[in-house]
Design a protein around this motif. Structure first.
Motif, PDB file in Angstrom:
ATOM      1  N   ILE A 145       1.042  -0.842   0.251  1.00 30.94           N
ATOM      2  CA  ILE A 145      -0.465   0.139  -0.290  1.00 30.94           C
ATOM      3  C   ILE A 145       0.791   1.253   0.610  1.00 30.94           C
ATOM      4  O   ILE A 145       1.838   0.787   0.925  1.00 30.94           O
ATOM      5  CB  ILE A 145      -0.829   0.347   1.670  1.00 30.94           C
ATOM      6  N   ARG A 146       0.382   2.502  -0.989  1.00 31.71           N
ATOM      7  CA  ARG A 146       1.298   3.911  -1.025  1.00 31.71           C
ATOM      8  C   ARG A 146       0.230   4.220  -1.304  1.00 31.71           C
ATOM      9  O   ARG A 146      -0.601   4.728  -1.999  1.00 31.71           O
ATOM     10  CB  ARG A 146       2.606   3.403  -2.177  1.00 31.71           C
ATOM     11  N   ILE A 147       0.797   5.517   0.351  1.00 30.85           N
ATOM     12  CA  ILE A 147      -1.003   6.648   0.388  1.00 30.85           C
ATOM     13  C   ILE A 147       0.401   7.837   0.546  1.00 30.85           C
ATOM     14  O   ILE A 147       1.212   7.382   1.695  1.00 30.85           O
ATOM     15  CB  ILE A 147      -1.577   6.178   1.080  1.00 30.85           C
ATOM     16  N   ARG A 148       0.241   8.800  -0.570  1.00 28.61           N
ATOM     17  CA  ARG A 148       1.057   9.787  -0.311  1.00 28.61           C
ATOM     18  C   ARG A 148       2.370   9.090   0.208  1.00 28.61           C
ATOM     19  O   ARG A 148       3.670   8.578  -0.293  1.00 28.61           O
ATOM     20  CB  ARG A 148       0.731  11.043   0.743  1.00 28.61           C
TER      21      ARG A 148
ATOM     22  N   LEU B 129      -7.093  -0.128   9.247  1.00 30.99           N
ATOM     23  CA  LEU B 129      -7.885   0.924   8.364  1.00 30.99           C
ATOM     24  C   LEU B 129      -7.039   1.834   6.944  1.00 30.99           C
ATOM     25  O   LEU B 129      -7.972   2.500   6.460  1.00 30.99           O
ATOM     26  CB  LEU B 129      -7.215   2.367   9.327  1.00 30.99           C
ATOM     27  N   ALA B 130      -6.025   1.229   6.650  1.00 28.85           N
ATOM     28  CA  ALA B 130      -5.441   1.423   5.334  1.00 28.85           C
ATOM     29  C   ALA B 130      -5.953   1.025   3.918  1.00 28.85           C
ATOM     30  O   ALA B 130      -6.050   1.524   3.103  1.00 28.85           O
ATOM     31  CB  ALA B 130      -3.940   1.877   5.054  1.00 28.85           C
ATOM     32  N   THR B 131      -6.498  -0.365   4.172  1.00 30.64           N
ATOM     33  CA  THR B 131      -7.203  -0.517   3.664  1.00 30.64           C
ATOM     34  C   THR B 131      -8.395  -0.955   3.745  1.00 30.64           C
ATOM     35  O   THR B 131      -9.309  -1.805   2.560  1.00 30.64           O
ATOM     36  CB  THR B 131      -6.509  -2.449   4.356  1.00 30.64           C
ATOM     37  N   ASN B 132      -9.500  -0.085   4.438  1.00 30.67           N
ATOM     38  CA  ASN B 132     -10.764   0.233   4.590  1.00 30.67           C
ATOM     39  C   ASN B 132     -10.806   2.212   4.153  1.00 30.67           C
ATOM     40  O   ASN B 132     -11.156   2.515   5.522  1.00 30.67           O
ATOM     41  CB  ASN B 132     -11.465  -0.421   5.889  1.00 30.67           C
TER      42      ASN B 132
ATOM     43  N   GLU C 263      -1.914  14.211   7.493  1.00 23.75           N
ATOM     44  CA  GLU C 263      -2.594  13.775   8.915  1.00 23.75           C
ATOM     45  C   GLU C 263      -3.140  12.127   8.181  1.00 23.75           C
ATOM     46  O   GLU C 263      -3.617  12.263   6.978  1.00 23.75           O
ATOM     47  CB  GLU C 263      -3.717  14.196   8.989  1.00 23.75           C
ATOM     48  N   TYR C 264      -3.183  11.087   8.475  1.00 27.46           N
ATOM     49  CA  TYR C 264      -3.157   9.507   7.687  1.00 27.46           C
ATOM     50  C   TYR C 264      -4.523   9.453   8.518  1.00 27.46           C
ATOM     51  O   TYR C 264      -5.967   8.886   8.189  1.00 27.46           O
ATOM     52  CB  TYR C 264      -2.303   8.930   7.631  1.00 27.46           C
ATOM     53  N   ILE C 265      -4.674   9.857   9.569  1.00 32.23           N
ATOM     54  CA  ILE C 265      -6.121   8.948  10.495  1.00 32.23           C
ATOM     55  C   ILE C 265      -6.638   9.839  11.236  1.00 32.23           C
ATOM     56  O   ILE C 265      -6.092  10.566  11.976  1.00 32.23           O
ATOM     57  CB  ILE C 265      -5.334   7.793  11.989  1.00 32.23           C
TER      58      ILE C 265
ATOM     59  N   ARG D 218     -11.330   6.902  11.008  1.00 33.44           N
ATOM     60  CA  ARG D 218     -10.954   7.149   9.535  1.00 33.44           C
ATOM     61  C   ARG D 218      -9.598   6.838   8.868  1.00 33.44           C
ATOM     62  O   ARG D 218      -9.080   7.892   9.414  1.00 33.44           O
ATOM     63  CB  ARG D 218     -12.267   7.330   8.669  1.00 33.44           C
ATOM     64  N   PHE D 219      -9.398   6.179   7.867  1.00 32.51           N
ATOM     65  CA  PHE D 219      -8.092   6.575   7.052  1.00 32.51           C
ATOM     66  C   PHE D 219      -8.060   7.118   6.119  1.00 32.51           C
ATOM     67  O   PHE D 219      -8.791   7.482   4.973  1.00 32.51           O
ATOM     68  CB  PHE D 219      -7.542   5.060   6.568  1.00 32.51           C
ATOM     69  N   ARG D 220      -7.681   8.708   6.421  1.00 33.63           N
ATOM     70  CA  ARG D 220      -8.093   9.336   4.911  1.00 33.63           C
ATOM     71  C   ARG D 220      -7.032   9.497   3.761  1.00 33.63           C
ATOM     72  O   ARG D 220      -5.944   9.789   4.281  1.00 33.63           O
ATOM     73  CB  ARG D 220      -8.021  10.996   5.638  1.00 33.63           C
TER      74      ARG D 220
END
Length: 228
Positions: free
Chosen positions: A132-135, A166-169, A214-216, A225-227
């Motif tokens: 998973i890659r997010i920012r 959280l990151a997968t949802n 901010e991720y969470i 929630r995960f943003r």
């Protein structure tokens, strides 16, 4: 056979815990003070540690912190205190769960079984999962490694599990109770508190206050929630 380390200075309680664990098919050793518990816990020979906080020589907080720096095995914290600050401190140092004295031996065995089952499933699974890659955040499930802006960060078992879930949802709001049930899988008087502490520690490790990272997100009155 799974090996459990009991770090407990009250001999009768320690022996009772050991007897129940052995009847349930586990091998259990007893350490009666923090120094012995730390030495055995750092040996890498155990699959789970039951750690009383109020033990002589070296207290349980220090033992937990030092073991967690090099080992990711489940640590079940035992405390005679019910004050929130003591629980938060123990969880903040890397304990996965806690149980308050007095407790039923059967409850302790159930907690041990639940944590061992989840640990074995999470670290021993062969299913391939995408990275998973997010920012600036990268989560690699197979290696259970996390990087933030190409810098690897160290997470405990439960911190990683919570972040990955959280990151997968993403963009879905989960209550603290739901997250506790999903990640820990056992009932506890301190369930919401446990999630709160782990979210705070995750934020400290993966978020940079100097940038918009901010991720969470906290959804007040609801959960997290995960943003994306």
């Amino acid at each position: 056979m799974k090996k459990i380390l009991i770090v407990e200075d009250e001999q009768l309680i320690a022996e009772l815990e050991r007897d129940y664990l052995e009847v349930s098919g586990y091998q259990a050793d007893i350490a009666t003070d923090g120094e012995q518990g730390l030495r055995l816990g750092m040996s890498g020979e155990y699959d789970l540690i039951i750690l009383d906080l109020m033990i002589p020589v070296i207290n349980g907080y220090v033992v937990c912190k030092q073991i967690r720096e090099t080992h990711n095995i489940p640590i079940l914290m035992v405390t005679a205190k019910k004050e929130d600050v003591d629980v938060i401190r123990g969880l903040g140092l890397g304990a996965d769960d806690y149980i308050t004295k007095p407790f039923k031996p059967g409850e302790l065995v159930a907690r041990v079984k639940a944590h061992l089952t989840r640990y074995e499933r999470l670290v021993g699974g062969k299913e391939n999962k995408e990275v998973i890659r997010i920012r600036g955040l990268l989560i690699d499930f197979d290696s259970r490694r996390v990087f933030i802006h190409d810098r690897e960060i160290s997470l405990t078992i439960k911190e990683f599990d919570l972040l990955y879930f959280l990151a997968t949802n993403p963009n879905r709001v989960y209550s603290k109770e739901h997250l506790f049930e999903r990640i820990w899988g056992v009932d506890s008087m301190g369930d919401a508190q446990t999630v709160t502490v782990h979210v705070r520690r995750l934020r400290e490790k993966i978020e940079d206050a100097s940038v918009n990272s901010e991720y969470i997100e906290t959804v007040w009155g609801v959960g997290y929630r995960f943003r994306l």
